[in-house]
Enzyme design. Structure first.
Site, PDB file in Angstrom:
ATOM      1  N   ASN A   1     -17.553  43.026  21.318  1.00  0.00           N
ATOM      2  CA  ASN A   1     -18.747  43.765  21.720  1.00  0.00           C
ATOM      3  C   ASN A   1     -19.968  42.887  21.943  1.00  0.00           C
ATOM      4  OD1 ASN A   1     -17.025  45.867  21.193  1.00  0.00           O
ATOM      5  ND2 ASN A   1     -18.489  47.056  20.013  1.00  0.00           N
TER       6      ASN A   1
ATOM      7  N   ALA B   1     -14.267  56.971  18.042  1.00  0.00           N
ATOM      8  CA  ALA B   1     -15.444  56.611  18.835  1.00  0.00           C
ATOM      9  C   ALA B   1     -15.075  55.710  20.008  1.00  0.00           C
ATOM     10  CB  ALA B   1     -16.472  55.924  17.938  1.00  0.00           C
TER      11      ALA B   1
ATOM     12  N   ASN C   1      -8.344  45.064  14.389  1.00  0.00           N
ATOM     13  CA  ASN C   1      -8.630  43.860  13.621  1.00  0.00           C
ATOM     14  C   ASN C   1      -8.424  44.136  12.136  1.00  0.00           C
ATOM     15  OD1 ASN C   1      -9.371  41.297  14.553  1.00  0.00           O
ATOM     16  ND2 ASN C   1     -11.257  42.104  15.464  1.00  0.00           N
TER      17      ASN C   1
ATOM     18  N   ASP D   1     -20.182  51.023  18.810  1.00  0.00           N
ATOM     19  CA  ASP D   1     -18.747  51.173  18.550  1.00  0.00           C
ATOM     20  C   ASP D   1     -18.068  51.925  19.691  1.00  0.00           C
ATOM     21  OD1 ASP D   1     -19.035  49.952  16.054  1.00  0.00           O
ATOM     22  OD2 ASP D   1     -19.593  51.836  15.126  1.00  0.00           O
TER      23      ASP D   1
ATOM     24  N   LYS E   1     -25.241  41.962  12.859  1.00  0.00           N
ATOM     25  CA  LYS E   1     -25.500  42.545  14.180  1.00  0.00           C
ATOM     26  C   LYS E   1     -26.881  42.136  14.677  1.00  0.00           C
ATOM     27  CE  LYS E   1     -23.680  45.554  17.121  1.00  0.00           C
ATOM     28  NZ  LYS E   1     -22.257  45.750  17.420  1.00  0.00           N
TER      29      LYS E   1
ATOM     30  N   TYR F   1     -55.442  40.064  11.738  1.00  0.00           N
ATOM     31  CA  TYR F   1     -55.599  41.259  10.906  1.00  0.00           C
ATOM     32  C   TYR F   1     -57.038  41.735  11.025  1.00  0.00           C
ATOM     33  CZ  TYR F   1     -54.297  44.482   7.198  1.00  0.00           C
ATOM     34  OH  TYR F   1     -54.032  45.613   6.475  1.00  0.00           O
TER      35      TYR F   1
END
Length: 403
Positions: A330, A210, A300, A175, A107, A52
């Site tokens: 995915n 999508a 799902n 997606d 995610k 810092y």
């Protein structure tokens, strides 16, 4: 302190929490699933002066004089923003930004676990396209990429396109494109297993949201014989007068044979069924497909066609569930795609990079194919390195890599 779990009873009827068995799901999520950790020591005054003030000022000045140094002296080039507005979360729908956070945290930890990419969950308290775009543009200097997540269609298409136009970092709506990449990889291997060519196949997609639109687009890019997409009102075709701009565009590059009618009508004689919509498809429609068909029923938790039914008629069956073989997940795509893009500081994720990811993913198990294995497990350690390398190479080939 984390808030107590609210039980679905009135306040006057609330028993003590001890009256209920401990739910392992809530136990795992208590306090969140991620934290920020330092990568440098801060144990004494010397460490502090480097990490810092005053030392940090030298780095700030250097970046101000030469902005590209931000990639070398901050985390920018290795961190992704996972952005949602909470309008299309899993199968739960429009549940709002706060309720979406457990998914966004999940995610983010998948990015780290499977791709070595740091990610930050960002749930926005706005749903207007302009507001989302402007907010993300203003956040972008802190990140090397943007993963759009669980934003409802058709807004998700415009948001992604506008952000790609405004930003010089990868923008990827998972997606759409993650689902499309993994689906194409599985389809390539199903063809290899059965001795068929992608160009000879006619596919039917249930769902024009999508995922359905992106899958159709990548299949056409990859050279499939034909693909028709069905929404709630039947097959999408140019003659319909009820199509929004996204579906009108979809009609322009799909359904070259001019099919009309219902999903079941389109399935007659089809070689491939891809489900990304939910609902239930009658067994007689599956029976009417071509011999040796492929059924990818990915809704799902309930697939559009149960695997037990699909196996009566299909040569290869895939779902979106982890408790059946051939899970279209995915997580097989997005960590490696972003890792590859960040590795070369790509300015975008192109169609060529997505196709390269699908090819690399399929190749991982190309020598191990069986009806129960046309796609790797998410836990296969070969997946992320293969996808990362292929995406980085494609970025260089397509001229979007900066190193």
């Amino acid at each position: 302190m984390a808030a107590e779990i609210v039980n679905p009873r009135s306040d006057t009827e609330q028993p003590s929490q001890d009256a209920f068995p401990i739910d392992p799901v809530f136990a795992l999520h208590r306090g969140g699933k991620m934290e920020v950790a330092s990568t440098v020591p801060v144990h004494n005054a010397d460490d502090l002066s480097l990490a810092y003030t005053p030392g940090v000022a030298e780095v700030c000045t250097a970046i101000a004089n030469k902005p590209e140094l931000v990639h070398d002296y901050t985390w920018k080039s290795q961190v992704v923003a996972v952005v949602t507005d909470g309008t299309a979360v899993l199968g739960l729908g429009d549940i709002g930004p706060e309720a979406s956070l457990p998914v966004m945290e999940g995610k983010a930890i998948l990015f780290k676990q499977f791709g070595g990419v740091d990610a930050v969950p960002i749930a926005l308290a706005c749903t207007e396209v302009d507001e989302i775009v402007e907010t993300v543009v203003r956040l972008a200097p802190s990140f090397g990429g943007v993963n759009l997540e669980d934003i409802s269609a058709p807004r998700c298409f415009e948001i992604e396109e506008r952000l790609k136009e405004r930003l010089d970092i990868p923008v990827f709506h998972d997606d759409q494109h993650g689902t499309a990449v993994v689906t194409l990889a599985a389809l390539r291997n199903a063809c290899l297993l059965t001795g068929r060519q992608l160009g000879s196949l006619r596919a039917v997609i249930s769902g024009a949201g999508a995922a359905g639109v992106a899958i159709a687009r990548i299949l056409v890019e990859a050279g499939i014989g034909d693909v028709a997409v069905s929404d709630r009102k039947g097959v999408v075709h140019a003659g319909r007068d009820d199509l929004n701009p996204v579906k009108r565009d979809l009609a322009s590059f799909t359904n070259s044979t001019g099919l009309t009618g219902s999903l079941e009508d389109a399935m007659a004689g089809a070689d491939v069924f891809i489900g990304v919509s939910g609902g239930t498809v009658a067994e007689k429609a599956v029976a009417a497909m071509a011999e040796g068909a492929f059924v990818f029923a990915m809704a799902n938790p309930t697939p559009e066609i149960h695997p037990d039914v699909a196996h009566k008629y299909a040569a290869v069956v895939a779902t979106g569930r982890s408790d059946f073989p051939n899970q279209i997940n995915n997580v097989l795509a997005f960590p490696g795609i972003f890792a590859g893009a960040l590795q070369v500081r790509a300015s975008a994720i192109t169609e060529g990079m997505k196709l390269a990811a699908a090819e690399a993913l399929a190749a991982v198990v190309a020598d191990e194919l069986s009806p129960a294995c046309v796609i790797p497990s998410p836990f296969d350690p070969r997946v992320a390195p293969a996808v990362t390398a292929a995406v980085a190479a494609a970025a260089r080939a397509e001229g979007v890599a900066r190193i």
